[in-house]
Design an enzyme around this catalytic site. Structure first.
Site, mmCIF file in Angstrom:
data_model
loop_
_atom_site.group_PDB
_atom_site.id
_atom_site.type_symbol
_atom_site.label_atom_id
_atom_site.label_comp_id
_atom_site.label_asym_id
_atom_site.label_seq_id
_atom_site.Cartn_x
_atom_site.Cartn_y
_atom_site.Cartn_z
ATOM 1 N N ARG A 83 57.997 -97.219 56.496
ATOM 2 C CA ARG A 83 57.871 -98.669 56.247
ATOM 3 C C ARG A 83 56.405 -99.101 56.324
ATOM 4 O O ARG A 83 55.981 -100.053 55.676
ATOM 5 C CB ARG A 83 58.740 -99.470 57.227
ATOM 6 N N LYS A 107 59.047 -103.904 35.381
ATOM 7 C CA LYS A 107 58.817 -104.193 33.962
ATOM 8 C C LYS A 107 57.879 -103.155 33.332
ATOM 9 O O LYS A 107 58.165 -101.989 33.387
ATOM 10 C CB LYS A 107 58.288 -105.617 33.815
ATOM 11 N N ASP A 130 50.500 -113.723 38.921
ATOM 12 C CA ASP A 130 51.553 -112.789 38.547
ATOM 13 C C ASP A 130 51.191 -112.241 37.162
ATOM 14 O O ASP A 130 51.214 -112.971 36.166
ATOM 15 C CB ASP A 130 52.909 -113.508 38.532
ATOM 16 N N TYR A 134 58.664 -117.243 36.563
ATOM 17 C CA TYR A 134 59.976 -116.597 36.696
ATOM 18 C C TYR A 134 60.801 -117.431 37.700
ATOM 19 O O TYR A 134 60.319 -117.719 38.807
ATOM 20 C CB TYR A 134 59.773 -115.159 37.184
HETATM 21 N N1 LCS Z 1 57.601 -111.943 38.258
HETATM 22 C C1 LCS Z 1 57.977 -111.968 36.964
HETATM 23 C C2 LCS Z 1 57.038 -112.494 35.930
HETATM 24 C C3 LCS Z 1 59.240 -111.503 36.600
HETATM 25 O O1 LCS Z 1 59.586 -111.536 35.311
HETATM 26 C C4 LCS Z 1 60.123 -111.027 37.601
HETATM 27 C C5 LCS Z 1 61.481 -110.534 37.269
HETATM 28 C C6 LCS Z 1 59.691 -111.030 38.936
HETATM 29 C C7 LCS Z 1 58.410 -111.476 39.222
HETATM 30 C C8 LCS Z 1 60.549 -110.516 40.053
HETATM 31 O O2 LCS Z 1 60.613 -109.129 39.989
HETATM 32 P P1 LCS Z 1 61.843 -108.215 40.496
HETATM 33 O O3 LCS Z 1 62.086 -108.610 41.920
HETATM 34 O O4 LCS Z 1 63.020 -108.542 39.640
HETATM 35 O O5 LCS Z 1 61.324 -106.840 40.356
HETATM 36 N N2 LCS Z 1 61.938 -110.940 36.003
HETATM 37 C C9 LCS Z 1 63.138 -110.770 35.541
HETATM 38 C C10 LCS Z 1 63.546 -111.263 34.282
HETATM 39 O O6 LCS Z 1 62.888 -111.963 33.533
HETATM 40 N N3 LCS Z 1 64.795 -110.892 34.058
HETATM 41 O O7 LCS Z 1 65.303 -110.186 35.125
HETATM 42 C C11 LCS Z 1 64.279 -110.069 36.138
#
Ligand code: LCS
Length: 393
Positions: free
Chosen positions: A58, A208, A183, A111
């Site tokens: 961790r 992504k 971000d 998001y």
């Molecule tokens: N920031 C952005 C720009 C994102 O698109 C997402 C997830 C996150 C943070 C959060 O990331 P995660 O915890 O899911 O790894 N975006 C998503 C979307 O547009 N569709 O499903 C997840």
């Protein structure tokens, strides 16, 4: 070879990879929860492990560290912290910088959960937030308060595809004595490096583009200086949102092809965006590579390419959007983005359903908006798929 001299694709392939004596060409998966301390029986003093090296996964792990080193180098930061998910990275930033009674200013079209987390959960601890259209930096300046601690920008934003001037946002944040976090998920470090533009923290959902194969959920934070990195790390390890070594191994594998994947997908995205723009059933297309995009010039200066994300409105609104999503055969109807396979989704009923319609409209997208994450398939096949699906609309 000193990697600072290497080009982006060489860094992608070699970053974080150090010979371990075995001859392994890939970074081994250190699938261990804990690390043995060298005690007197092993010829060392008890607790020598505390003086450096690894203690407990961790807190740090060699496979995870390899990914952190690679991404920190790509983003030009002093170090990185890999997290269990992108939201693990977002929440670590918030929990580190927002004290009781503090305030943040954010991009309205972030998001959904990045906004919901602060408005729904951190508000219980007296944290206030103002989400504004950050494409106009004056909106950030006007939203600043004496107790503002964080400016939080997503650029390009999800799903409105709005671009914020990162250097100008950094200037406003710093004039007010607070930090700027960006971000960078939609651009990836291949196309944009916010720290070089003045940001203090960069974060990604590595789920992504960085991983790129729709088989891992993960996140990462990169900091401009050691003091910020240390504070973020202290919060992350106590939140317990650390990345697992097996996750890190897969992300490192994906990272090596980030450049060729992004180059290929953005070529397809540009072709598809132009085709959609000329389609009679499409009301508007948002692709930052099109000169019709309101921040096209800014994106041309701030990014080295326009990426693989686009969104479009159908003239037939919500119903037309639903029919389109029911009719596609090659693009997959799913949330998420940035993978080798093309994904299509409807933000108002899927990723951004947690926001009110009013907030979605204020964030710059209607219920009829369709989001399209272009993969690396043949663009002509994707166009043929959209063509037959649009015929059903
Ligand atoms: N920031 C952005 C720009 C994102 O698109 C997402 C997830 C996150 C943070 C959060 O990331 P995660 O915890 O899911 O790894 N975006 C998503 C979307 O547009 N569709 O499903 C997840």
């Amino acid at each position: 070879m000193k990697s600072a001299k290497l080009g982006m694709n060489s860094k992608l392939v070699h970053g974080g990879h150090h010979p371990d004596g075995s001859g392994a060409v890939t970074v081994p998966i250190y699938q261990t929860s804990t690390f043995q301390f060298k005690n007197a029986a092993h010829g060392a003093s008890l607790f020598a492990g505390e003086e450096g090296g690894y203690i407990y996964t961790r807190l740090g792990n060699p496979t995870v560290h390899a990914l952190e080193e690679a991404v920190a180098e790509l983003e030009g930061g002093v170090g990185a912290i890999a997290t269990a998910s992108g939201m693990g990275a977002v929440s670590t930033v918030y929990m580190t910088l927002l004290d009781e009674g503090s305030h943040m200013v954010g991009t309205a079209s972030v998001y959904g959960p990045s906004r919901v987390f602060v408005e729904k959960h951190l508000s219980r601890f007296g944290v206030e937030a103002t989400f504004v259209d950050t494409t106009n930096v004056d909106n950030i300046r006007n939203a600043m308060r004496p107790h503002t601690k964080l400016v939080y920008v997503e650029s390009p934003s999800n799903p409105a595809m709005q671009v914020t001037d990162i250097a100008a946002a950094a200037q406003v944040a710093h004039e007010h004595g607070c930090l700027l976090a960006v971000d960078n998920t939609f651009a990836s470090p291949y196309l944009q490096q916010p720290l070089a533009l003045g940001a203090d923290i960069v974060l990604h959902s590595v789920t992504k583009f960085i991983n790129g194969h729709a088989d891992v959920v993960g996140g990462i934070l990169v900091a401009r200086d050691k003091e910020i990195l240390g504070r973020l790390h202290d919060v992350m390890i106590n939140l317990g949102s650390n990345m697992d070594p097996h996750q890190a191994y897969l992300v490192l594998r994906g990272l090596r092809t980030l450049g060729i994947r992004v180059e290929r997908a953005q070529q397809g995205a540009e072709k598809i965006a132009r085709w959609l723009e000329a389609h009679p059933k499409v009301a508007s297309v948002r692709y930052i590579g099109l000169s019709s995009h309101p921040q096209h010039d800014l994106a041309s200066r701030q990014m080295s390419g326009f990426g693989a994300m686009l969104a479009f409105e159908l003239k037939g609104g919500l119903d037309a959007g639903r029919t389109l999503m029911d009719s596609v055969r090659l693009a997959t109807l799913a949330v998420s983005l940035g993978g080798v396979e093309t994904l299509i989704e409807h933000p108002a009923s899927m990723t951004h359903a947690g926001m009110s319609r009013e907030d979605r409209e204020a964030a710059g997208f209607s219920d009829g908006l369709v989001r399209y994450s272009v993969g690396i398939e043949d663009a002509d096949d994707l166009i043929a798929d959209l063509d037959q699906a649009l015929a059903e609309v």
